[in-house]
Motif scaffolding. Structure first.
Motif, PDB file in Angstrom:
ATOM      1  N   ARG A  85      -8.217  16.361   1.928  1.00  0.00           N
ATOM      2  CA  ARG A  85      -9.133  15.258   1.644  1.00  0.00           C
ATOM      3  C   ARG A  85      -9.682  15.394   0.234  1.00  0.00           C
ATOM      4  O   ARG A  85      -9.877  16.490  -0.284  1.00  0.00           O
ATOM      5  CB  ARG A  85     -10.284  15.246   2.647  1.00  0.00           C
ATOM      6  N   LEU A  86      -9.950  14.258  -0.382  1.00  0.00           N
ATOM      7  CA  LEU A  86     -10.594  14.224  -1.685  1.00  0.00           C
ATOM      8  C   LEU A  86     -11.840  13.344  -1.583  1.00  0.00           C
ATOM      9  O   LEU A  86     -11.771  12.227  -1.087  1.00  0.00           O
ATOM     10  CB  LEU A  86      -9.652  13.653  -2.748  1.00  0.00           C
ATOM     11  N   ASP A  87     -12.970  13.860  -2.067  1.00  0.00           N
ATOM     12  CA  ASP A  87     -14.195  13.073  -2.039  1.00  0.00           C
ATOM     13  C   ASP A  87     -14.248  12.079  -3.198  1.00  0.00           C
ATOM     14  O   ASP A  87     -14.887  11.039  -3.109  1.00  0.00           O
ATOM     15  CB  ASP A  87     -15.408  14.006  -2.087  1.00  0.00           C
ATOM     16  N   ALA A  88     -13.576  12.429  -4.305  1.00  0.00           N
ATOM     17  CA  ALA A  88     -13.591  11.541  -5.475  1.00  0.00           C
ATOM     18  C   ALA A  88     -12.786  10.275  -5.189  1.00  0.00           C
ATOM     19  O   ALA A  88     -11.785  10.304  -4.474  1.00  0.00           O
ATOM     20  CB  ALA A  88     -13.018  12.274  -6.677  1.00  0.00           C
ATOM     21  N   ARG A  93      -1.947   7.080  -8.612  1.00  0.00           N
ATOM     22  CA  ARG A  93      -1.323   7.711  -9.772  1.00  0.00           C
ATOM     23  C   ARG A  93      -2.107   8.944 -10.239  1.00  0.00           C
ATOM     24  O   ARG A  93      -1.516   9.971 -10.585  1.00  0.00           O
ATOM     25  CB  ARG A  93      -1.177   6.716 -10.917  1.00  0.00           C
ATOM     26  N   ASP A  94      -3.437   8.835 -10.234  1.00  0.00           N
ATOM     27  CA  ASP A  94      -4.251   9.983 -10.637  1.00  0.00           C
ATOM     28  C   ASP A  94      -4.053  11.158  -9.685  1.00  0.00           C
ATOM     29  O   ASP A  94      -4.020  12.315 -10.106  1.00  0.00           O
ATOM     30  CB  ASP A  94      -5.728   9.599 -10.686  1.00  0.00           C
ATOM     31  N   LEU A  95      -3.936  10.864  -8.392  1.00  0.00           N
ATOM     32  CA  LEU A  95      -3.689  11.930  -7.421  1.00  0.00           C
ATOM     33  C   LEU A  95      -2.358  12.609  -7.691  1.00  0.00           C
ATOM     34  O   LEU A  95      -2.271  13.845  -7.745  1.00  0.00           O
ATOM     35  CB  LEU A  95      -3.698  11.366  -6.001  1.00  0.00           C
ATOM     36  N   VAL A  96      -1.312  11.824  -7.879  1.00  0.00           N
ATOM     37  CA  VAL A  96       0.014  12.398  -8.116  1.00  0.00           C
ATOM     38  C   VAL A  96       0.008  13.207  -9.411  1.00  0.00           C
ATOM     39  O   VAL A  96       0.674  14.245  -9.510  1.00  0.00           O
ATOM     40  CB  VAL A  96       1.078  11.285  -8.152  1.00  0.00           C
ATOM     41  N   HIS A 130      -1.884   2.014  -8.712  1.00  0.00           N
ATOM     42  CA  HIS A 130      -3.211   1.754  -9.271  1.00  0.00           C
ATOM     43  C   HIS A 130      -4.250   1.424  -8.192  1.00  0.00           C
ATOM     44  O   HIS A 130      -5.399   1.111  -8.513  1.00  0.00           O
ATOM     45  CB  HIS A 130      -3.128   0.626 -10.299  1.00  0.00           C
ATOM     46  N   ARG A 131      -3.835   1.518  -6.943  1.00  0.00           N
ATOM     47  CA  ARG A 131      -4.776   1.327  -5.835  1.00  0.00           C
ATOM     48  C   ARG A 131      -5.551   2.624  -5.601  1.00  0.00           C
ATOM     49  O   ARG A 131      -5.053   3.735  -5.817  1.00  0.00           O
ATOM     50  CB  ARG A 131      -4.011   0.952  -4.562  1.00  0.00           C
ATOM     51  N   TYR A 132      -6.782   2.485  -5.118  1.00  0.00           N
ATOM     52  CA  TYR A 132      -7.577   3.663  -4.775  1.00  0.00           C
ATOM     53  C   TYR A 132      -7.167   4.185  -3.395  1.00  0.00           C
ATOM     54  O   TYR A 132      -6.771   3.416  -2.514  1.00  0.00           O
ATOM     55  CB  TYR A 132      -9.060   3.327  -4.797  1.00  0.00           C
ATOM     56  N   LEU A 133      -7.289   5.504  -3.237  1.00  0.00           N
ATOM     57  CA  LEU A 133      -6.859   6.113  -1.982  1.00  0.00           C
ATOM     58  C   LEU A 133      -7.594   5.531  -0.781  1.00  0.00           C
ATOM     59  O   LEU A 133      -7.005   5.372   0.290  1.00  0.00           O
ATOM     60  CB  LEU A 133      -7.076   7.631  -2.032  1.00  0.00           C
ATOM     61  N   ASP A 134      -8.880   5.215  -0.952  1.00  0.00           N
ATOM     62  CA  ASP A 134      -9.646   4.710   0.191  1.00  0.00           C
ATOM     63  C   ASP A 134      -9.290   3.267   0.540  1.00  0.00           C
ATOM     64  O   ASP A 134      -9.815   2.712   1.504  1.00  0.00           O
ATOM     65  CB  ASP A 134     -11.146   4.861  -0.041  1.00  0.00           C
TER      66      ASP A 134
END
Length: 252
Positions: A85-88, A93-96, A130-134
């Motif tokens: 899990r990531l709280d940010a 793309r940023d995650l990868v 470019h979508r956010y994980l949440d």
């Protein structure tokens, strides 16, 4: 090559793994199978240094997992645990891109962006980059984390139940890309998996654990027999031959 020797893990004096010893040859896909609580994730976590063993140790290509410098280990081995899990609030793309950190320490080059693009394309995530994980479904997020691990571009990849939350199409998509990475790039991939049919279809080798011990180890053909699988899961199972591959089927 991965080696582990006399590995045990205890919690409060209760042993959940070991002692187990073994080796995983370089290249191909090795599936860790077995019932819940067998010690599969524990063994994978110890090899990936997410968890320290109570005793024993492991090495990757001769590098002691317990004592190796973190950055050096991270350029040889990538691991995806069940809990990621990531709280940010970040984009796919940023995650990868995090997968490139051991190589660049955050200073991405043109080559790093090429690795990121390739991983996104492999997992059919380019349109979501470019979508956010949440904003994603559970299955889409799972694919994004697998893409992060592939972008790390290590010789050894450890995956703990990466098919969780995935529908059949995307489970097969991931396994096909893992198979491709093993065959074309020479990667050594170790995967904890519950779907025996997928394991039989894509793995080269199988390590079967039960009650914290290695019950069986060998090729798919050697381990995926009716007798072994039935005993392992304490459930009657038949093995069907489909296109030359063994497919376990639960008896009604």
């Amino acid at each position: 090559m991965i080696k582990f020797h006399d590995v045990t893990k205890e919690y409060g004096g209760h042993r959940v793994l070991g002692p187990v010893s073994g080796r995983i040859e370089a290249g191909g896909i090795t599936a860790l199978i077995g019932p819940n609580g067998a010690g599969k994730s524990t063994l994978l976590s110890i090899v990936g240094r997410l968890m320290q063993p109570t005793s024993g140790g492991a090495s990757v290509d001769g590098l002691d997992v317990r004592t190796a410098p973190t950055r050096e280990l991270a350029t040889r081995l990538a691991i995806l645990s069940q809990e990621h899990r990531l709280d940010a609030r970040i984009t796919v793309r940023d995650l990868v891109a995090f997968g490139r950190f051991p190589h660049t320490q955050g200073r991405l080059t043109f080559g790093d962006h090429a690795h990121i693009d390739r991983a996104l394309d492999f997992l059919e995530l380019t349109g979501l980059q470019h979508r956010y994980l949440d904003e994603l479904s559970g299955g889409q997020r799972q694919r994004a984390f697998v893409a992060m691990v592939l972008a790390q571009d290590t010789e050894v990849v450890l995956l703990d139940e990466p098919l969780n939350n995935l529908d059949l199409k995307h489970a097969v998509l991931i396994m096909r890309q893992l198979r491709r990475a093993a065959d074309l790039l020479g990667r050594t991939i170790v995967i904890v998996i519950h779907d025996l049919a997928i394991a039989a279809a894509y793995a080269d080798r199988v390590i079967a654990l039960k009650q914290g011990q290695i019950a069986h180890s060998g090729t798919v053909e050697e381990v995926m027999t009716a007798e072994i699988v039935s005993e392992l899961y304490e459930t009657p199972v038949r093995i069907l031959e489909v296109d030359g591959r063994r497919v376990p089927v639960v008896m009604p």
